[in-house]
Design a protein around this motif. Structure first.
Motif, PDB file in Angstrom:
ATOM      1  N   ASN A  98       2.359   1.618  -3.359  1.00 18.64           N
ATOM      2  CA  ASN A  98       1.369   2.093  -4.327  1.00 18.64           C
ATOM      3  C   ASN A  98       1.022   3.563  -4.125  1.00 18.64           C
ATOM      4  O   ASN A  98       0.806   4.288  -5.087  1.00 18.64           O
ATOM      5  N   VAL A  99       0.977   3.979  -2.839  1.00 14.55           N
ATOM      6  CA  VAL A  99       0.641   5.382  -2.578  1.00 14.55           C
ATOM      7  C   VAL A  99       1.680   6.308  -3.210  1.00 14.55           C
ATOM      8  O   VAL A  99       1.315   7.329  -3.802  1.00 14.55           O
ATOM      9  N   PHE A 137      -8.500   4.507   3.295  1.00 15.22           N
ATOM     10  CA  PHE A 137      -7.608   5.662   3.492  1.00 15.22           C
ATOM     11  C   PHE A 137      -8.354   6.819   4.093  1.00 15.22           C
ATOM     12  O   PHE A 137      -9.540   7.002   3.844  1.00 15.22           O
ATOM     13  N   ASP A 154     -10.281   9.596  -4.742  1.00 16.50           N
ATOM     14  CA  ASP A 154     -11.621   9.025  -4.904  1.00 16.50           C
ATOM     15  C   ASP A 154     -11.855   7.839  -3.983  1.00 16.50           C
ATOM     16  O   ASP A 154     -12.990   7.544  -3.627  1.00 16.50           O
ATOM     17  N   LEU A 155     -10.765   7.146  -3.648  1.00 15.22           N
ATOM     18  CA  LEU A 155     -10.917   5.952  -2.811  1.00 15.22           C
ATOM     19  C   LEU A 155     -10.905   6.288  -1.325  1.00 15.22           C
ATOM     20  O   LEU A 155     -11.266   5.448  -0.505  1.00 15.22           O
ATOM     21  N   ALA A 200      -6.011   3.383  -9.301  1.00 16.57           N
ATOM     22  CA  ALA A 200      -5.961   3.332  -7.833  1.00 16.57           C
ATOM     23  C   ALA A 200      -6.776   2.168  -7.295  1.00 16.57           C
ATOM     24  O   ALA A 200      -6.327   1.423  -6.423  1.00 16.57           O
ATOM     25  N   LYS A 223       3.030   6.055  -5.868  1.00 14.44           N
ATOM     26  CA  LYS A 223       2.734   6.228  -7.294  1.00 14.44           C
ATOM     27  C   LYS A 223       1.720   7.344  -7.548  1.00 14.44           C
ATOM     28  O   LYS A 223       1.628   7.870  -8.641  1.00 14.44           O
ATOM     29  N   PHE A 224       0.927   7.646  -6.504  1.00 13.68           N
ATOM     30  CA  PHE A 224      -0.134   8.657  -6.709  1.00 13.68           C
ATOM     31  C   PHE A 224       0.266  10.033  -6.176  1.00 13.68           C
ATOM     32  O   PHE A 224      -0.500  10.964  -6.253  1.00 13.68           O
ATOM     33  N   PHE A 273      -5.221  -0.673  -5.157  1.00 10.71           N
ATOM     34  CA  PHE A 273      -5.646  -0.814  -3.753  1.00 10.71           C
ATOM     35  C   PHE A 273      -6.810  -1.774  -3.606  1.00 10.71           C
ATOM     36  O   PHE A 273      -7.499  -1.785  -2.597  1.00 10.71           O
ATOM     37  N   LYS A 296       2.412   4.155 -14.353  1.00 11.71           N
ATOM     38  CA  LYS A 296       3.803   4.364 -13.934  1.00 11.71           C
ATOM     39  C   LYS A 296       4.684   3.244 -14.470  1.00 11.71           C
ATOM     40  O   LYS A 296       5.407   2.565 -13.722  1.00 11.71           O
ATOM     41  N   GLY A 317      -7.198   9.897  -8.443  1.00 11.76           N
ATOM     42  CA  GLY A 317      -7.544   8.463  -8.383  1.00 11.76           C
ATOM     43  C   GLY A 317      -7.522   7.961  -6.947  1.00 11.76           C
ATOM     44  O   GLY A 317      -8.407   7.216  -6.527  1.00 11.76           O
ATOM     45  N   LEU A 318      -6.508   8.426  -6.210  1.00  6.47           N
ATOM     46  CA  LEU A 318      -6.373   7.975  -4.816  1.00  6.47           C
ATOM     47  C   LEU A 318      -7.371   8.685  -3.913  1.00  6.47           C
ATOM     48  O   LEU A 318      -7.991   8.065  -3.052  1.00  6.47           O
ATOM     49  N   ASN A 361       9.119   6.068  -8.221  1.00  9.53           N
ATOM     50  CA  ASN A 361       9.115   7.228  -9.127  1.00  9.53           C
ATOM     51  C   ASN A 361      10.436   7.359  -9.866  1.00  9.53           C
ATOM     52  O   ASN A 361      10.965   8.453 -10.044  1.00  9.53           O
ATOM     53  N   TYR A 393       0.851  -1.205   0.000  1.00  9.39           N
ATOM     54  CA  TYR A 393       0.000   0.000   0.000  1.00  9.39           C
ATOM     55  C   TYR A 393       0.880   1.246   0.000  1.00  9.39           C
ATOM     56  O   TYR A 393       0.644   2.191  -0.755  1.00  9.39           O
TER      57      TYR A 393
END
Lengths: 158, 625
Positions: free
Chosen positions: A19-20, A133, A153-154, B61, A22-23, B65, B136, A150-151, A62, A16
């Motif tokens: 992945n975070v 989150f 929204d979740l 996302a 990445k946003f 996730f 990415k 995108g993040l 990144n 997680y």
């Protein structure tokens, strides 16, 4: 080497965290140079450090190499881009938040109550596998970090 | 194919233009359709790619996730895209992350697509897209979309409708334009065609085609004009040559006539003086000389007579008499005149005249005799031994005419088949040696042929070399109307006959009236044609006797008017011409204008009465039928 269970909460949380990244985008001046590594600081158990190393092995964040360090004290932290705190110590967490408030450092809390309300940026909520989150946009923008919609929204926006 | 060939040029041009237009439109439509389909496919591919990207980006996302709930919500926004039947997000391990179905029925998409290809597949019923989601630099999932062809079908339907309309419009416009444009080509052709027809019917070669264009039809037109010019030129030349030939022919004939006349005068003296000399005392040698002179001069005279006759025939000055004569007597006279010749050559003569031939016919006895003398004389000349036979039979007869066929058959030397036509030509004998052996001018048969043909007959020869010749000719003679026994009883017994007598000469009128005094003739007179017409319309007549030459309206005019009468009242009335000028031309003209018979003044009383009786009875009988 330390051996991790595949679906352990630490591993899932590590992915997680990965992945975070990445946003979220950091400003250029958060890094000294193009080759400067992405540094992650961990406040908490050794297990989460190991899980992170395990998850990140062979990957780049990144486009940068990475370093993961385990810290016990806020003062020890130098040049990190991401701080993950398990939040067992409320006092310590508060000082941590205060310390990195405007320093281009993404702060992620591990299901810490009122983490975002008290100035933290992203709080991973719930238990595995129903993780969620909480995100504080104001904290992020204060630190000049940009987060992808995108993040958002979740997440639950605080 | 033949049918197309037979169509008019106008139709062909219109047909061609319309067919070419249709073919062009179809080709253009097919090309356009294919190009449009390609563009549509590309557009669909791009659209699906973008759609996949949007889905992928929006879901990067949720995938990372593992937020299926949010992903489902995202996917449900696909509802606005009516053509999307199904859509799925498939994770790299081939498990389905979320699925979307337009109708809410969750079902697997079973298409044999390798998961990891970036593909848009066009199938018969739908389009399948399989597009990776890259976030990415990592492929995080695959989007699979099933897209239906409703849109394409609607598009195709519309397309075919438009094509149909374009085709119909093309045909109509092509037809209309072709109809007007074909005139550019065809009007010149039609012009030429019309001109050609005009020339054929009017024989006027002075017209010219007007066409200034420089194309093939223009050169055709020019060629046509040049041809016309040539024809006109040649025609004029021919006309001039013909006129010149006629003029020179006339001069020749005149010269011939004059010359023969000039020759005859001194020759007559020679013949006469020879006869006188013969009566003077002469010794034997002198007598022999004199005989030779006589023979030679007689021969010369006959040659000159032939020439004179021939020149008359050429200038068409010959006239034939219409006189009663007896054929049997003619043949008897013929034999008598040639009696010595037959005896001298020891030849037999016989004649056979068919019994059904009347004693008397009307025609030119003198010319028949001349024909006989020529043909029999000819036979005598070329027959060394054997006989000469003359046959006469009837080959045709009607109320007015009897056509007689004469055959003169000899046992002479005969004539080769190839030469048989040529012997009737002027100055031609079987060969040049013939003249030397048998003498003659070579004009006899030519004259004979002309004499026969001018009387309406024909002559031919049947002959074989060495086996003799038969000359066969026919002449149609007028029949004599069998004179009725005219006694007072008969005249009294007959019904009244109303006669209209037309003559401008009072003496003639008086004479005719006196002839008609006996019998129940009622005679009225008119002094010319107009007067006669007036009288005919006022009262009924049975017959018209009319003079030919009268003031105001002559006999011909009167007959023409009568025969052209619309009322039918007098149209069929018999007409007899009574004339003093009895040339063959005038008699022919009488019959041509519709007269029934003629009488030559001065006429016999019986002739007049029998003709009147015959014609009135005949017409009356016809009326009664």
């Amino acid at each position: 080497m330390f051996n991790m269970k595949k679906n352990s909460p630490e591993v899932i949380k590590s992915s997680y965290i990965f992945n975070v990244t990445k946003f979220v985008s950091w400003p250029i001046d958060a890094f000294g140079s193009d080759e400067a590594p992405f540094r992650i600081g961990v406040f908490g158990d050794k297990s989460i450090e190991l899980a992170l190393i395990e998850t990140l092995s062979g990957k780049k964040i990144n486009g940068r190499a990475w370093e993961v360090d385990l810290y016990k004290n806020t003062n020890e932290i130098q040049g990190c881009h991401l701080i993950f705190t398990t939040g067992s110590n409320t006092q310590q967490t508060a000082s941590l938040i205060r310390h990195f408030k405007n320093k281009h450092v993404l702060t992620i809390g591990d299901n810490i109550p009122h983490f975002c309300e008290s100035g933290g940026m992203i709080n991973i909520t719930g238990d595995v596998p129903n993780l969620g989150f909480e995100i504080s946009q104001s904290a992020l923008s204060f630190a000049k970090l940009e987060i992808s919609s995108g993040l958002l929204d979740l997440a639950t926006i605080i | 194919m033949q049918k197309i060939k037979d169509l008019s040029i106008r139709t062909k041009i219109i047909f061609l233009i319309v067919v070419i237009s249709i073919i062009n439109t179809i080709i253009a439509s097919v090309i356009y359709y294919r190009t449009d389909k390609k563009i549509y496919n590309r557009e669909i591919s791009e659209k699906l790619l973008i759609l996949s990207k949007v889905i992928g980006d929006s879901n990067s996302a949720t995938i990372l996730f593992n937020d299926k709930k949010s992903a489902k919500e995202y996917m449900s926004t696909l509802k606005v895209e009516k053509s999307v039947e199904k859509a799925s997000i498939i994770l790299p391990d081939s498990s389905i992350f979320v699925s979307y179905d337009k109708n809410g029925v969750a079902s697997e998409m079973n298409y044999p697509l390798p998961l990891k290809t970036d593909t848009v597949l066009f199938l018969a019923e739908n389009i399948i897209a399989n597009i990776p989601v890259i976030f990415k630099n990592d492929t995080t999932a695959y989007i699979r979309i099933k897209y239906n062809l409703d849109e394409l079908k609607v598009k195709q339907d519309n397309y075919f409708k438009v094509i149909a309309i374009i085709l119909v419009l093309t045909v109509i416009i092509a037809f209309i334009l072709a109809y007007f444009f074909q005139k550019i080509i065809t009007q010149h052709i039609f012009h030429l065609h019309k001109l050609m027809n005009k020339i054929s019917s009017t024989k006027d070669f002075s017209v010219r085609s007007v066409n200034n264009s420089k194309d093939e039809i223009g050169s055709l037109s020019t060629g046509f004009n040049e041809m016309l010019e040539q024809i006109e030129k040649q025609n004029n030349e021919l006309k001039r040559s013909k006129q010149m030939a006629e003029v020179s022919l006339k001069a020749k004939e005149r010269f011939l006539a004059n010359t023969t006349h000039e020759l005859r005068t001194p020759l007559s003296s020679i013949v006469g003086i020879t006869s006188l000399l013969d009566e003077t005392p002469l010794n034997d040698e002198q007598k022999q000389f004199l005989k030779n002179i006589k023979l030679s001069s007689d021969h010369l005279l006959s040659v000159i007579n032939d020439l004179l006759e021939f020149s008359k025939l050429g200038s068409k000055k010959l006239q034939f008499e219409k006189k009663k004569f007896n054929i049997r007597q003619s043949i008897e006279r013929l034999y008598n005149s040639m009696h010595y010749e037959f005896q001298r050559k020891n030849l037999d003569f016989s004649s056979d005249i068919n019994d059904n031939i009347p004693q008397i016919v009307i025609g030119d006895d003198y010319r028949l005799n001349q024909i006989f003398i020529n043909l029999v004389g000819n036979a005598l000349k070329f027959t060394p031994q054997g006989s000469i036979e003359v046959y006469v039979k009837k080959i045709f007869e009607n109320e007015l005419i009897i056509d007689l066929e004469f055959r003169i058959k000899d046992t002479g030397i005969g004539i080769e088949k190839e030469k048989q036509d040529a012997i009737f030509e002027s100055f031609t004998q079987e060969n040049n040696g013939t003249t030397r052996k048998y003498g003659g001018t070579g004009l006899g048969l030519a004259i004979t042929k002309q004499l026969i043909e001018l009387q309406g007959g024909k002559i031919r020869i049947e002959s074989e070399k060495g086996k003799g010749s038969t000359f066969i000719f026919n002449i149609p003679y007028s029949k004599i109307i069998v004179p009725q026994v005219i006694d007072n009883d008969a005249l009294n017994a007959m019904s009244d006959i109303n006669i209209l007598l037309v003559d401008d000469n009072p003496m003639n009128l008086m004479f005719t009236i006196s002839v008609l005094k006996k019998g129940k003739f009622k005679v009225e007179t008119a002094i010319n044609g107009l007067d006669a017409l007036k009288k005919l319309s006022n009262s009924d007549f049975d017959i018209v006797l009319c003079d030919l030459h009268m003031p105001e309206m002559d006999g011909y005019g009167l007959a023409t008017k009568i025969r052209a009468d619309g009322s039918n009242k007098i149209k069929n009335i018999p007409i007899i011409a009574v004339t003093a000028a009895a040339t063959i031309d005038e008699i022919n003209r009488c019959f041509n204008v519709g007269m029934n018979d003629y009488l030559i003044k001065p006429f016999e009383r019986e002739d007049l009465i029998s003709k009147v009786l015959y014609l009135t009875k005949k017409t009356k009988n016809t009326d009664n039928d």
